[in-house]
Each structure stands twice: as structure tokens, then as C-alpha cells.
Design an enzyme around this catalytic site. Structure first.
Site, PDB file in Angstrom:
ATOM      1  N   LYS A   1      -6.808 -13.617   7.877  1.00  0.00           N
ATOM      2  CA  LYS A   1      -6.661 -14.772   6.971  1.00  0.00           C
ATOM      3  C   LYS A   1      -5.444 -14.592   6.049  1.00  0.00           C
ATOM      4  CE  LYS A   1     -10.797 -14.181   5.203  1.00  0.00           C
ATOM      5  NZ  LYS A   1     -11.200 -12.967   5.968  1.00  0.00           N
TER       6      LYS A   1
ATOM      7  N   ARG B   1     -17.392 -19.005   0.607  1.00  0.00           N
ATOM      8  CA  ARG B   1     -18.008 -17.949   1.406  1.00  0.00           C
ATOM      9  C   ARG B   1     -19.522 -18.118   1.493  1.00  0.00           C
ATOM     10  NH1 ARG B   1     -13.794 -13.780   0.812  1.00  0.00           N
ATOM     11  NH2 ARG B   1     -14.337 -11.901   1.922  1.00  0.00           N
TER      12      ARG B   1
ATOM     13  N   ARG C   1      -5.872  -0.825   7.549  1.00  0.00           N
ATOM     14  CA  ARG C   1      -5.123  -1.816   6.756  1.00  0.00           C
ATOM     15  C   ARG C   1      -4.502  -1.149   5.541  1.00  0.00           C
ATOM     16  NH1 ARG C   1      -7.823  -7.407   4.757  1.00  0.00           N
ATOM     17  NH2 ARG C   1      -9.460  -6.060   3.909  1.00  0.00           N
TER      18      ARG C   1
ATOM     19  N   ARG D   1      -7.432  -0.272   0.476  1.00  0.00           N
ATOM     20  CA  ARG D   1      -8.508  -0.816  -0.350  1.00  0.00           C
ATOM     21  C   ARG D   1      -9.738   0.081  -0.295  1.00  0.00           C
ATOM     22  NH1 ARG D   1      -8.992  -7.158   1.060  1.00  0.00           N
ATOM     23  NH2 ARG D   1     -11.192  -6.583   0.835  1.00  0.00           N
TER      24      ARG D   1
ATOM     25  N   ARG E   1     -19.771  -5.366   5.043  1.00  0.00           N
ATOM     26  CA  ARG E   1     -19.085  -6.657   4.834  1.00  0.00           C
ATOM     27  C   ARG E   1     -19.210  -7.558   6.055  1.00  0.00           C
ATOM     28  NH1 ARG E   1     -13.686  -4.182   3.710  1.00  0.00           N
ATOM     29  NH2 ARG E   1     -12.797  -6.270   3.648  1.00  0.00           N
TER      30      ARG E   1
END
Ligand code: ADP
Ligand code: ADP
Ligand code: ZN
Length: 215
Positions: free
Chosen positions: A13, A88, A127, A160, A171
Site C-alpha cells: 500500500k 480498517r 522491510r 519497524r 497483524r
């Protein structure tokens, strides 16, 4: 114009949003980035949100809708906006329907970026994110030109805290339970476009841009 990017953590996203907002000159509203900034600067909101984010849970609706309500009033949103990571939950989507008429004519399209779970885990656990502008990188799939330095702004890249395997699994489960129902919610309103997010970054962008082009 109002565009929503829906999709599990790691779907791409943020990566797609970066290109779309530049190309279409839309205001960028990423609730994850806004919440991380609040945590970093230890505001009242940040102090409340941190515990949920660390555990991979959603921040309570009433906190998130307030930051979106305020953000939508900023002047740059008048020419259109892209929402990344909001709504969400169904209750956030209903809030958006109620608040939107004061901002714009309504939602133009909701893109559901769909990616296999194994790929999502590989993307998230390698990431890296820019500490200044929030741009996403990947050690293997999208490495920066200079190690640990953002191509866009020269900021430092970091991993992160919620991108560990354990929190990623949580998640993904939270997405299935609380966010995926929005796919049907928007399909029923004829706003949904399913996008194959397993493809390369450019290929994914082409699918989305092709649809926005015709709006
Ligand atoms: P999201 O905002 O949906 O959580 P990101 O845009 O941050 O996802 O992307 C998650 C990770 O996957 C990042 O490391 C990013 O560089 C990488 N990535 C994004 N899109 C692709 C793609 N199409 N193919 C391979 N890697 C991708
Ligand atoms: P990702 O890029 O992995 O999809 P985000 O950066 O959008 O994740 O969000 C990171 C975290 O911030 C989420 O796990 C959640 O705790 C919180 N968050 C972001 N957006 C929302 C939202 N709309 N409602 C509730 N919590 C949110
Ligand atoms: Zn940067």
C-alpha cells in the site's frame, strides 16, 4: 478524488501510494505513519496508541477517527486524497461515510491489493522504512541505492518494531478478522477493484493507474 488502498500488512500500500499521490497530486493520509509520528513525539495520542501497535493490534477506533477527521480538514485535502491503512474496521468505514460529504463528493474507488501470505511475511520481515519521509524499502526486492539511506530524502532507514515474525503473524490475523470484511463492504457498494499484488511493483502500479486513468 478520493481513493482508498485496502490490503494486508505488506501488500504494498505504502509503496504504491507514494507513486499515486505524486502522479495524481493527491493528499496522502496514512494512519500508520501518523500514529508512528505520534508515538515518536510522545503526544497523548502516541502514548495511548503505542501499546496496541507494539502488539500488532488495531488502535481503538475512537482515537483513529479523530486524527482522520482533523487531517481531512487540511487545505491540501480539498483537491483529493489517498487513504492508506484507513478505514480498517467497518465502524471506521461508517465514520468515513458520515464525514466525507463535508470534504468531497465521496469515495471514487477502493483498491484491494491481494498478496499470498508467504510473500507477505517475506516482505515484512525484510522491510526497511525511512525515519524521515516514511518511504518503504526491502533488503531484497527494493534495496536503497546506498545502504540504510533513503533514496528520496537521505533519511536513515530503520526496521519497524512490529515487523518481527511474531507480530507480523498477529497483524495478519487482525487483518483477516477486522479489516477483510471491508472487501465485501465496498464490493456491495460497487466501489471495489481487486488488484493482484503478487506481481512486481511496476506491474501492480500499472493495474491501479489504468483504473484511476478512467475515473
Ligand atoms: P504496506 O504499506 O501495505 O504494509 P509496503 O508498501 O510497506 O506495504 O511494502 C511492504 C514491503 O514489501 C516493503 O519492504 C516493500 O519494499 C516491499 N514491496 C512492496 N511492493 C512489492 C512488490 N510488488 N514486490 C516485492 N516487494 C514489494
Ligand atoms: P502496515 O503498513 O503494515 O499495513 P500501518 O503502518 O498501516 O501498517 O499500521 C501500523 C499499525 O498502526 C497497525 O498495526 C495498527 O496498530 C495501527 N493503525 C494504523 N492504521 C490504523 C487504523 N486505521 N485503525 C487502527 N489502527 C491503525
Ligand atoms: Zn526518506
Amino acid at each position: 478524488m478520493l481513493i482508498i488502498l485496502l490490503g494486508p500488512p505488506g501488500a504494498g500500500k505504502g509503496t504504491q501510494a507514494e507513486r499515486i499521490v505524486k502522479e495524481k497530486q493527491l493528499a496522502y493520509i496514512a494512519t500508520g505513519d501518523m500514529l508512528r509520528n505520534a508515538v515518536k513525539t510522545a503526544t497523548a495520542l502516541g502514548r495511548k496508541a503505542k501499546q496496541f501497535m507494539d502488539q500488532g493490534q488495531l488502535v481503538p477506533d475512537e482515537l483513529v477517527v479523530e486524527i482522520v477527521r482533523e487531517r481531512l480538514q487540511d487545505p491540501d485535502c480539498a483537491k483529493g486524497a489517498l487513504l492508506d491503512g484507513f478505514p480498517r474496521t467497518v465502524s471506521q468505514a461508517i465514520f468515513l461515510e458520515q464525514v466525507l460529504p463535508t470534504v468531497c463528493s465521496g469515495i471514487d474507488r477502493v483498491f484491494s491489493i491481494e498478496v499470498d501470505e508467504k510473500e507477505l511475511i517475506e516482505r515484512l520481515t525484510s522491510r526497511r522504512v525511512c525515519s524521515d519521509c516514511g518511504a518503504s524499502y526491502h533488503l531484497k526486492f527494493k534495496p536503497p541505492q546506498v545502504r540504510n539511506v533513503c533514496d528520496q530524502c537521505g533519511g536513515d532507514l530503520f526496521q519497524r518494531e512490529d515487523d518481527t515474525l511474531e507480530t507480523v503473524r498477529e497483524r495478519l490475523q487482525v487483518y483477516k478478522n477486522q479489516t477483510e470484511p471491508l472487501v465485501k463492504f465496498y464490493q456491495d457498494k460497487n466501489l471495489l477493484e481487486r488488484i493482484d499484488g503478487n506481481l512486481e511493483i511496476d506491474q501492480v502500479y500499472k493495474q491501479i493507474a489504468g483504473i484511476i486513468e478512467k475515473l
